[in-house]
Design an enzyme around this catalytic site. Structure first.
Site, PDB file in Angstrom:
ATOM      1  N   HIS A  21       0.152   0.584  -5.670  1.00  0.00           N
ATOM      2  CA  HIS A  21       0.824   1.693  -4.985  1.00  0.00           C
ATOM      3  C   HIS A  21      -0.054   2.941  -4.888  1.00  0.00           C
ATOM      4  O   HIS A  21       0.419   3.997  -4.472  1.00  0.00           O
ATOM      5  CB  HIS A  21       2.148   2.039  -5.681  1.00  0.00           C
ATOM      6  CG  HIS A  21       3.187   0.974  -5.542  1.00  0.00           C
ATOM      7  ND1 HIS A  21       3.995   0.862  -4.439  1.00  0.00           N
ATOM      8  CD2 HIS A  21       3.516  -0.064  -6.348  1.00  0.00           C
ATOM      9  CE1 HIS A  21       4.797  -0.173  -4.583  1.00  0.00           C
ATOM     10  NE2 HIS A  21       4.525  -0.759  -5.736  1.00  0.00           N
ATOM     11  N   SER A  53       6.069   1.486  -9.929  1.00  0.00           N
ATOM     12  CA  SER A  53       6.800   1.302  -8.684  1.00  0.00           C
ATOM     13  C   SER A  53       8.271   1.692  -8.751  1.00  0.00           C
ATOM     14  O   SER A  53       8.895   1.911  -7.729  1.00  0.00           O
ATOM     15  CB  SER A  53       6.666  -0.144  -8.220  1.00  0.00           C
ATOM     16  OG  SER A  53       7.114  -1.017  -9.225  1.00  0.00           O
ATOM     17  N   LYS A 105       0.666  -3.215   0.660  1.00  0.00           N
ATOM     18  CA  LYS A 105       1.449  -1.982   0.633  1.00  0.00           C
ATOM     19  C   LYS A 105       0.810  -0.947   1.571  1.00  0.00           C
ATOM     20  O   LYS A 105       0.956  -1.056   2.764  1.00  0.00           O
ATOM     21  CB  LYS A 105       1.579  -1.523  -0.812  1.00  0.00           C
ATOM     22  CG  LYS A 105       2.190  -2.679  -1.620  1.00  0.00           C
ATOM     23  CD  LYS A 105       3.026  -2.335  -2.771  1.00  0.00           C
ATOM     24  CE  LYS A 105       3.816  -3.555  -3.204  1.00  0.00           C
ATOM     25  NZ  LYS A 105       3.410  -4.096  -4.496  1.00  0.00           N
TER      26      LYS A 105
HETATM   27  C1  PLP Z   1       3.373  -5.358  -5.177  1.00  0.00           C
HETATM   28  C2  PLP Z   1       2.583  -5.345  -6.402  1.00  0.00           C
HETATM   29  C3  PLP Z   1       1.738  -6.401  -6.733  1.00  0.00           C
HETATM   30  C4  PLP Z   1       1.668  -7.650  -5.908  1.00  0.00           C
HETATM   31  O1  PLP Z   1       0.859  -7.471  -4.804  1.00  0.00           O
HETATM   32  P1  PLP Z   1       0.946  -8.512  -3.586  1.00  0.00           P
HETATM   33  O2  PLP Z   1      -0.346  -8.295  -2.902  1.00  0.00           O
HETATM   34  O3  PLP Z   1       2.120  -8.124  -2.757  1.00  0.00           O
HETATM   35  O4  PLP Z   1       1.065  -9.869  -4.174  1.00  0.00           O
HETATM   36  C5  PLP Z   1       0.980  -6.306  -7.874  1.00  0.00           C
HETATM   37  N1  PLP Z   1       1.051  -5.224  -8.673  1.00  0.00           N
HETATM   38  C6  PLP Z   1       1.855  -4.184  -8.397  1.00  0.00           C
HETATM   39  C7  PLP Z   1       1.874  -3.016  -9.302  1.00  0.00           C
HETATM   40  C8  PLP Z   1       2.649  -4.214  -7.258  1.00  0.00           C
HETATM   41  O5  PLP Z   1       3.454  -3.194  -6.993  1.00  0.00           O
END
Ligand code: PLP
Length: 395
Positions: free
Chosen positions: A211, A183, A242
Site C-alpha cells: 500500500h 491496510s 494496488k
Molecule cells: C494486497 C497485499 C498483498 C498481496 O498482493 P497481491 O499482489 O494482490 O497478491 C500483500 N501484502 C499486502 C500488505 C497487501 O496489502
C-alpha cells in the site's frame, strides 16, 4: 466418514449463520470512480487503484501492444521458457524506480511473500513480525522453518525487547518483517526505527510495500524512499495490484538477493510467468508514475480533502496517514447496515468487521484515488453524514 456434500453444506451454513461469508458484488465497468456494480451506477470508494492507473490510456495501450507482439500467454514458467524480454525490462524498470541494484517480478504479491519467505527462513533462524502483518506474510512465515516471534504493532520498545531476548539464544539469522502501510488502519510502519534496531542487532529487514507503492515517496516510489533508507533494507517487496493498477509482485534489493530469490522461490519456479499484457502494463504504470506527478499530487490532495470532510462531520477516521481512510463505526451490524445504505445511495464501500479488526471497531474502509473529483468527494461526504445521522452514529 464425512461425505463431501455434507462437509461443504455445513461449512457454508455456518459461515452464513455467523455473517462472515462474502456476498460478492459484480463490477460491470472498469474500476473507475464512476462505476457499475450489480446493475447500479455507483461511486467507487473501495478500490486500491490509488492512481487510477488500471484505466490509464498509456497502461491499456501497452497491454494491447504486448498482446499483439507477444501473444496472450508466456507459454511456460520463468525458469524454463517463460522469461520474455518484457519480464527482464520490467525488472530493470522496477529496480531503477526503487533505486535498487536489482528486482525480481513474481505473478502476485502473495506469490512473492509465500515464495521468498519460506526459502529464506530456515531451521535455526528467527522471524519477528509486526502483529498486524498481512495474511500473505503470515502464510509465507508459516511455510518456513524458522522460529516465530511477534512484536506489538509498530512498537519499537516491544521490538527491542524481542531482539534482546533473541540475542541470548544464538539464532543463525534473524529477520524483521513488516507491512509498510497497514491496510486496515492506513498507518505507516516506523521503518526508520525498525531499520535502526535491525542494524544494532544484526537482523535482516523485509518490508511489504503493497500500500506504499504509488502512494509514498517521490512519485509514489514507496516507503523506502519516504524514509530515505535506500540500500539499508534487505528486501523491498511490493505489488502491482494496488497503486500501480495492474497485478504482480516483486522483491527488490541487491543482485545476490534477487538471484537467491529466483533460484529458491517455489511460487516463482513452479508457476507460469505473467502474460505479456500484464508485464507490459506494469512497466507502463511505473513510467506513468515518473512522468505524471500530477496524479500523485491529486491522490494526496483528495486524501487530505476527504479526511477533513469526514472529521468535520464528526466521524472517527482512526490513525490513518494514507489514502486508506477507515470510518470507524463500532459493532459489526452497524458497519454492515452502513455499507448497505451507502450502496442504496449510490456509493460502493465495504464494511470491515470483527475478526478482521478488533471487536467494537468495525468500519467502512474507504480508499481515495487520484481520479476522484471534488464533486464526487463532496457527494460521498454528504452521504456519509446523512447515513451517520440516520443510523445514529452521528448526533
Ligand atoms: C494486497 C497485499 C498483498 C498481496 O498482493 P497481491 O499482489 O494482490 O497478491 C500483500 N501484502 C499486502 C500488505 C497487501 O496489502
Amino acid at each position: 466418514m464425512q461425505k463431501p456434500v455434507d462437509f461443504f453444506r455445513k461449512e457454508v451454513n455456518e459461515l452464513k449463520a455467523s455473517g462472515l461469508n462474502w456476498n460478492l458484488r459484480e463490477l460491470q465497468s472498469a474500476s473507475t470512480p464512476n462505476c457499475m456494480v450489480d446493475g447500479k451506477k455507483a461511486l467507487m470508494l473501495c478500490s486500491n487503484n490509488y492512481l487510477g492507473l488500471s484505466d490509464h490510456p498509456k497502461v491499456k495501450a501497452a497491454a494491447i501492444a504486448a498482446v499483439k507482439k507477444y501473444g496472450a500467454g508466456s507459454g511456460s514458467v520463468r525458469a524454463i521458457a517463460g522469461s520474455m524480454k518484457l519480464h527482464f525490462e520490467l525488472e530493470d524498470t522496477i529496480a531503477s524506480f526503487k533505486k535498487n541494484e536489482s528486482a525480481l517480478y513474481y505473478q502476485t504479491g502473495f506469490a512473492a511473500n509465500a515464495g521468498f519467505l519460506p526459502a529464506f527462513l530456515r531451521e535455526g533462524d528467527l522471524v519477528i513480525s509486526d502483529e498486524l502483518n498481512h495474511g500473505s506474510i503470515i502464510d509465507g512465515v508459516r511455510l518456513g522453518k524458522a522460529e516465530k516471534a511477534v512484536f506489538p504493532h509498530a512498537n519499537m520498545d516491544g521490538l527491542r525487547k524481542v531482539l534482546e531476548e533473541a540475542e541470548t539464544k544464538n539464532y543463525r539469522k534473524t529477520l524483521i518483517v513488516t507491512d509498510g502501510v497497514f491496510s486496515m488502519d492506513g498507518d505507516i510502519a516506523p521503518l526508520d526505527g525498525i531499520q535502526k534496531l535491525a542494524s544494532e542487532f544484526g537482523a535482516f529487514t523485509y518490508v511489504d510495500d503493497a500500500h506504499g507503492d504509488g502512494v509514498l515517496g517521490k512519485n509514489g516510489s514507496g516507503i523506502v524512499n519516504h524514509f530515505n533508507l535506500h540500500g539499508k533494507i534487505d528486501v523491498d517487496m511490493g505489488t502491482f495490484s494496488k497503486g500501480f493498477g495492474v497485478v504482480g509482485g516483486y522483491v527488490s534489493g541487491n543482485q545476490d538477493m534477487t538471484e537467491f530469490a529466483f533460484n529458491k522461490s517455489r511460487t516463482w519456479l513452479l508457476s507460469g510467468s505473467a502474460p505479456p499484457a500484464t508485464a507490459a502494463a506494469c512497466m507502463a504504470a511505473i513510467k506513468v508514475c515518473q512522468k505524471e506527478p500530477q496524479l500523485f499530487k491529486n491522490l494526496w490532495d483528495n486524501t487530505h480533502y476527504f479526511k477533513k470532510k469526514l472529521k468535520e462531520a464528526g466521524f472517527n477516521t482512526g490513525k490513518s496517514q494514507t489514502p486508506i481512510t477507515p470510518v470507524i463505526l463500532g459493532e459489526n451490524e452497524v458497519a454492515r447496515a452502513f455499507s448497505q445504505k451507502l450502496f442504496e445511495n449510490g456509493i460502493f464501500a465495504l464494511p470491515i468487521v470483527f475478526p478482521m479488526v478488533p471487536k467494537g471497531t468495525a468500519r467502512i474502509r474507504t480508499m481515495m484515488t487520484a481520479a476522484h473529483t471534488r464533486k464526487q468527494l463532496d457527494f460521498a461526504a454528504e452521504t456519509f453524514e446523512k447515513i451517520g445521522k440516520e443510523l445514529k452514529v452521528l448526533h
